[in-house]
Each structure stands twice: as structure tokens, then as C-alpha cells.
Design a protein around this motif. Sequence first.
Motif, PDB file in Angstrom:
ATOM      1  N   ARG A  33     -53.753 -27.051  40.028  1.00  0.00           N
ATOM      2  CA  ARG A  33     -54.596 -27.552  38.954  1.00  0.00           C
ATOM      3  C   ARG A  33     -53.804 -28.311  37.903  1.00  0.00           C
ATOM      4  NH1 ARG A  33     -57.471 -24.294  41.556  1.00  0.00           N
ATOM      5  NH2 ARG A  33     -59.720 -24.016  41.303  1.00  0.00           N
ATOM      6  N   ALA A  34     -52.612 -28.768  38.254  1.00  0.00           N
ATOM      7  CA  ALA A  34     -51.783 -29.555  37.344  1.00  0.00           C
ATOM      8  C   ALA A  34     -51.445 -30.879  38.023  1.00  0.00           C
ATOM      9  CB  ALA A  34     -50.510 -28.796  36.970  1.00  0.00           C
ATOM     10  N   PRO A  35     -52.264 -31.907  37.846  1.00  0.00           N
ATOM     11  CA  PRO A  35     -52.006 -33.184  38.538  1.00  0.00           C
ATOM     12  C   PRO A  35     -50.678 -33.814  38.158  1.00  0.00           C
ATOM     13  CG  PRO A  35     -53.742 -33.419  36.882  1.00  0.00           C
ATOM     14  CD  PRO A  35     -53.480 -31.960  37.018  1.00  0.00           C
ATOM     15  N   VAL A  36     -50.248 -33.610  36.919  1.00  0.00           N
ATOM     16  CA  VAL A  36     -48.958 -34.170  36.508  1.00  0.00           C
ATOM     17  C   VAL A  36     -47.817 -33.502  37.274  1.00  0.00           C
ATOM     18  CG1 VAL A  36     -47.370 -34.471  34.570  1.00  0.00           C
ATOM     19  CG2 VAL A  36     -49.826 -34.781  34.232  1.00  0.00           C
ATOM     20  N   ALA A  40     -45.260 -35.289  39.837  1.00  0.00           N
ATOM     21  CA  ALA A  40     -43.818 -35.168  39.624  1.00  0.00           C
ATOM     22  C   ALA A  40     -43.129 -34.574  40.845  1.00  0.00           C
ATOM     23  CB  ALA A  40     -43.549 -34.316  38.387  1.00  0.00           C
ATOM     24  N   ALA A  41     -43.751 -33.579  41.473  1.00  0.00           N
ATOM     25  CA  ALA A  41     -43.163 -32.966  42.661  1.00  0.00           C
ATOM     26  C   ALA A  41     -43.084 -33.963  43.814  1.00  0.00           C
ATOM     27  CB  ALA A  41     -43.962 -31.737  43.070  1.00  0.00           C
ATOM     28  N   LEU A  42     -44.148 -34.744  44.010  1.00  0.00           N
ATOM     29  CA  LEU A  42     -44.134 -35.749  45.073  1.00  0.00           C
ATOM     30  C   LEU A  42     -43.083 -36.822  44.801  1.00  0.00           C
ATOM     31  CD1 LEU A  42     -47.968 -36.205  45.697  1.00  0.00           C
ATOM     32  CD2 LEU A  42     -46.319 -34.979  47.127  1.00  0.00           C
ATOM     33  N   VAL A 299     -34.969 -38.193  36.365  1.00  0.00           N
ATOM     34  CA  VAL A 299     -34.916 -37.236  35.259  1.00  0.00           C
ATOM     35  C   VAL A 299     -36.318 -36.912  34.749  1.00  0.00           C
ATOM     36  CG1 VAL A 299     -34.053 -36.854  32.919  1.00  0.00           C
ATOM     37  CG2 VAL A 299     -32.593 -37.944  34.615  1.00  0.00           C
ATOM     38  N   VAL A 300     -37.186 -37.907  34.680  1.00  0.00           N
ATOM     39  CA  VAL A 300     -38.556 -37.660  34.215  1.00  0.00           C
ATOM     40  C   VAL A 300     -39.292 -36.721  35.172  1.00  0.00           C
ATOM     41  CG1 VAL A 300     -40.810 -38.746  33.909  1.00  0.00           C
ATOM     42  CG2 VAL A 300     -38.800 -39.758  32.861  1.00  0.00           C
ATOM     43  N   ALA A 301     -39.132 -36.920  36.479  1.00  0.00           N
ATOM     44  CA  ALA A 301     -39.784 -36.040  37.442  1.00  0.00           C
ATOM     45  C   ALA A 301     -39.291 -34.597  37.296  1.00  0.00           C
ATOM     46  CB  ALA A 301     -39.530 -36.554  38.860  1.00  0.00           C
ATOM     47  N   ILE A 302     -37.993 -34.429  37.121  1.00  0.00           N
ATOM     48  CA  ILE A 302     -37.441 -33.079  36.956  1.00  0.00           C
ATOM     49  C   ILE A 302     -37.947 -32.443  35.671  1.00  0.00           C
ATOM     50  CG2 ILE A 302     -35.304 -31.775  36.615  1.00  0.00           C
ATOM     51  CD1 ILE A 302     -33.926 -33.855  38.402  1.00  0.00           C
ATOM     52  N   ASN A 303     -37.966 -33.186  34.574  1.00  0.00           N
ATOM     53  CA  ASN A 303     -38.402 -32.635  33.293  1.00  0.00           C
ATOM     54  C   ASN A 303     -39.892 -32.284  33.307  1.00  0.00           C
ATOM     55  OD1 ASN A 303     -35.857 -32.827  32.231  1.00  0.00           O
ATOM     56  ND2 ASN A 303     -36.218 -34.777  31.202  1.00  0.00           N
ATOM     57  N   LEU A 304     -40.696 -33.101  33.957  1.00  0.00           N
ATOM     58  CA  LEU A 304     -42.122 -32.772  34.058  1.00  0.00           C
ATOM     59  C   LEU A 304     -42.346 -31.488  34.846  1.00  0.00           C
ATOM     60  CD1 LEU A 304     -43.738 -36.285  34.666  1.00  0.00           C
ATOM     61  CD2 LEU A 304     -43.824 -34.902  32.591  1.00  0.00           C
ATOM     62  N   LEU A 305     -41.602 -31.318  35.929  1.00  0.00           N
ATOM     63  CA  LEU A 305     -41.702 -30.065  36.687  1.00  0.00           C
ATOM     64  C   LEU A 305     -41.213 -28.881  35.858  1.00  0.00           C
ATOM     65  CD1 LEU A 305     -40.646 -30.872  40.358  1.00  0.00           C
ATOM     66  CD2 LEU A 305     -42.855 -30.069  39.546  1.00  0.00           C
ATOM     67  N   GLY A 306     -40.137 -29.092  35.109  1.00  0.00           N
ATOM     68  CA  GLY A 306     -39.635 -28.023  34.261  1.00  0.00           C
ATOM     69  C   GLY A 306     -40.618 -27.623  33.178  1.00  0.00           C
ATOM     70  N   ASP A 307     -41.283 -28.600  32.574  1.00  0.00           N
ATOM     71  CA  ASP A 307     -42.281 -28.293  31.550  1.00  0.00           C
ATOM     72  C   ASP A 307     -43.461 -27.527  32.141  1.00  0.00           C
ATOM     73  OD1 ASP A 307     -40.762 -29.549  29.657  1.00  0.00           O
ATOM     74  OD2 ASP A 307     -41.803 -31.471  29.814  1.00  0.00           O
TER      75      ASP A 307
END
Length: 318
Positions: A33-36, A40-42, A299-307
Amino acid sequence: MTLADTRPAAAPQTRRSRLARMRDSDLWYSFRRAPVAILAALLLAALVLTAFLAPWITPQNPYDLAALDLWNAELPPIWEQGGQWPFLLGTDLQGRDMLSAILYGSRASIIIGVASVAVSLAVGATLGLIAGYHGGWADSLLMRAGDILLSMPTMLIAILVSAIARNALPADWREAGASAVIVLAISLSAWVQYARTVRAQAMVERKKEYVQAARLIRVSSAKIMLRHILPNCTTPLLVAATLNFGLGILIEATLSFLGVGMPPEQPSLGTLIRIGNQYLFSGSWWIVLFPAAQLCLLVVAINLLGDWLRDALNPKLR
């Protein structure tokens, strides 16, 4: 009919697979339920997969000097006038294919980021367990060392350690050991965050009844720390490791950009940006733009997953 015949047949004991348990977990429910987070994972999976498949999907090995051709130097991207196949993103001043260099450089940056997180996590968790469980002079010594490191900028520590370690190594080992030096430089300051996290949790857990009971039955301190206290620190450590993964990649890129990181013969994303920055205003914009875009996406993909992971594992936000 005997009493045994009237008993209901016992249901077969089926053990659910790990995959099934993961699908029913709260974490997977939050992820769906988290499209962001899904995007980011993809994106991260695509970047990592292409980086490690670079030897099979790129037209050139940028580390092989024999594969470089100066006649193909400074070719623009293929959609620009003068672009040539198979150099989709153009070439640099040495005739090196930019797509190949970016994918190989991404692999180097990812490996250094993962290694720095693994080393700093292992060191920080170990020291944090010792400090929080035993307390006393060990706690004071380790935490004062952490306070000293935190009082210095992370980048300054990394630059000093990288420069000192490079000069201490023999000349023949400097290029081969460049990645190990960078991992050491990043881990030296990054372990403090993990140590503080584990120490705080260990100080709480050591006073609980199950720890006291383990002490009464003569369970060793090492087993108590590893089997009972450390699993309770998994959630904050996992979030910190995810966020520090992206930070480690950025620190490596900064060190390489400043010239104290990866050598030009083994380019990372930071090295490619440093080389391309010298020719930014000469018209060869693709030499610096594409490596910088790759670094930003990673870096953005990693940070979005971390958040997302931090919010998903926080019980107060459920």
C-alpha cells in the motif's frame, strides 16, 4: 467402539513456508500500500541488476585499456548529431563508452556502500552490546570515543583516514587497496550510530526478567547478548543500515570527486563525475550529466526505501 475410535482425527501439522509468512506480515501489507516504496524498490532493483550484469550487457569493458579507441573520443549520445552505435550515451575523452563506465562504476559504488555498512554495523553492534550490557569503564571509554568522532565532520574523518591509509600502503598496493581504504574511512565514523542504538536497547533489556533468569542458570554473557538482546535491536539497526547505505555511496562519491577515492583506472560514479566536471563547459555535457543522474537515482531510491521502512516498522505510526 473404543474410546480411541471416538476421538477426532488430528489435523496434519503443516509448516507454512517463509514466503507465505512474509505475504501475511504487516511489513508486506504496508509495502503493497505504499506506491512510492514499490517504485523505489523497482528502481533500485533495476539499478543493482544492471550494475552487476554489466560485463554481459555493455559493449565495452572500461577497465580494459586495450578496448579503448581514441578515434571514438567525445562522441555525443546516439540521439545527438554525430552519435554512433553502440555508444548509446556517448564516450569520454579516452573513447570509453559512458554507459559501460556508468554501470561498472555503479557496481563499484554499490559494493563499497554495502561493505561499509556491513563493517560499521558489525563493529558498532558489538561495541554497543558490550557498552550497554556490562557498563562501567567499558561503557565510558567506548562512548567517549564515539563522542570524539561525532564532534568531527564525517567527511573530514573520511578524507584524513583515506589520505593516511593510502600513503601508508606500498605503491604497488594503493590502487588495488583503494576500495578497502574507502570502506575503512567510511566505517570509522559510521559505527558510532549503530553503537549508540544498540547500547540504549541493551541498557533497557539487561534489567528485564528474562535476562536475569538467563544469568541465574549460568548462561554466558556472550549468549545473552547475541541470542536475547541483539534480536531486540533488529528494527532500528535495519532502518539505520538502509539509510547509511545511501550515505556511504555519497561519501564514496565525494571522496572520489575530491581525488582521494577510487583511481581513474577503476572508476566509480564519483570518479566519473570528477573527470566529466573538467569538460562541463567545453560542450561535452554528457560526460558528467549521466553519471550524476545515475548517482542521484541510486541514492534517492535507497532513501525512499529507508523512509518507508522507518515508518512501517514504527508501531506509533500504525
